[in-house]
Design a protein around this motif. Structure first.
Motif, PDB file in Angstrom:
ATOM      1  N   LEU A 192       0.829  -1.197   0.000  1.00  0.00           N
ATOM      2  CA  LEU A 192       0.000   0.000   0.000  1.00  0.00           C
ATOM      3  C   LEU A 192       0.871   1.257   0.000  1.00  0.00           C
ATOM      4  O   LEU A 192       0.582   2.223  -0.710  1.00  0.00           O
ATOM      5  CB  LEU A 192      -0.938   0.008   1.214  1.00  0.00           C
ATOM      6  N   ARG A 193       1.947   1.237   0.768  1.00  0.00           N
ATOM      7  CA  ARG A 193       2.875   2.368   0.818  1.00  0.00           C
ATOM      8  C   ARG A 193       3.456   2.635  -0.574  1.00  0.00           C
ATOM      9  O   ARG A 193       3.572   3.777  -1.011  1.00  0.00           O
ATOM     10  CB  ARG A 193       3.990   2.068   1.822  1.00  0.00           C
ATOM     11  N   GLY A 194       3.795   1.562  -1.302  1.00  0.00           N
ATOM     12  CA  GLY A 194       4.325   1.716  -2.662  1.00  0.00           C
ATOM     13  C   GLY A 194       3.309   2.343  -3.595  1.00  0.00           C
ATOM     14  O   GLY A 194       3.652   3.220  -4.404  1.00  0.00           O
ATOM     15  N   ARG A 195       2.053   1.929  -3.496  1.00  0.00           N
ATOM     16  CA  ARG A 195       1.025   2.518  -4.360  1.00  0.00           C
ATOM     17  C   ARG A 195       0.791   3.984  -4.022  1.00  0.00           C
ATOM     18  O   ARG A 195       0.557   4.810  -4.904  1.00  0.00           O
ATOM     19  CB  ARG A 195      -0.286   1.741  -4.226  1.00  0.00           C
ATOM     20  N   ILE A 196       0.873   4.326  -2.736  1.00  0.00           N
ATOM     21  CA  ILE A 196       0.719   5.726  -2.335  1.00  0.00           C
ATOM     22  C   ILE A 196       1.876   6.549  -2.896  1.00  0.00           C
ATOM     23  O   ILE A 196       1.676   7.660  -3.402  1.00  0.00           O
ATOM     24  CB  ILE A 196       0.646   5.864  -0.802  1.00  0.00           C
ATOM     25  N   MET A 197       3.081   6.020  -2.818  1.00  0.00           N
ATOM     26  CA  MET A 197       4.251   6.743  -3.328  1.00  0.00           C
ATOM     27  C   MET A 197       4.118   6.969  -4.836  1.00  0.00           C
ATOM     28  O   MET A 197       4.458   8.040  -5.342  1.00  0.00           O
ATOM     29  CB  MET A 197       5.532   5.970  -3.011  1.00  0.00           C
ATOM     30  N   GLU A 198       3.602   5.958  -5.560  1.00  0.00           N
ATOM     31  CA  GLU A 198       3.385   6.126  -7.003  1.00  0.00           C
ATOM     32  C   GLU A 198       2.360   7.214  -7.272  1.00  0.00           C
ATOM     33  O   GLU A 198       2.548   8.060  -8.146  1.00  0.00           O
ATOM     34  CB  GLU A 198       2.905   4.815  -7.618  1.00  0.00           C
ATOM     35  N   ALA A 199       1.269   7.193  -6.502  1.00  0.00           N
ATOM     36  CA  ALA A 199       0.226   8.202  -6.685  1.00  0.00           C
ATOM     37  C   ALA A 199       0.749   9.590  -6.323  1.00  0.00           C
ATOM     38  O   ALA A 199       0.441  10.569  -7.001  1.00  0.00           O
ATOM     39  CB  ALA A 199      -0.997   7.857  -5.832  1.00  0.00           C
TER      40      ALA A 199
END
Length: 107
Positions: free
Chosen positions: A90-97
């Protein structure tokens, strides 16, 4: 001689238990509804406290957040935790967003 209607006897036997059952079900539904409303309110209060504490210590970043705070941060980017998704994913997806949002602001 008294004439008795069997339909009247059958309805007479069942109307009181039916009314009692409906009353009990209504009270149970009311208790469940009150519990649901209380749970939602407690969750909102807890969410506000998490956000306030994280912002106060300057930890409102994906790297520092975890658990429920990470989910609240994801909500700001329009992301929801998927079933079975770990904090790291989830942290990775937030960083991408956040990265794509930063690039759009820079243009």
């Amino acid at each position: 001689m008294v004439r008795i209607s069997w339909i009247g006897v059958a309805l007479g036997l069942f109307w009181l238990p039916l009314v009692l059952m409906c009353l009990i079900c209504g009270v149970a539904a009311l208790i469940i509804l009150i519990a649901h409303i209380k749970r939602k309110r407690r969750r909102k209060v807890a969410d506000r406290r998490i956000i306030r504490q994280a912002k106060a210590i300057g930890a409102w970043t994906p790297q520092a957040a975890g658990g429920r705070a990470l989910e609240l941060l994801a909500k700001e980017y329009g992301i929801q935790r998927e079933a079975g998704e770990t904090d790291r994913q989830l942290r990775g997806r937030i960083m991408e967003a956040a990265g794509s949002a930063g690039r759009q602001e820079g243009k």
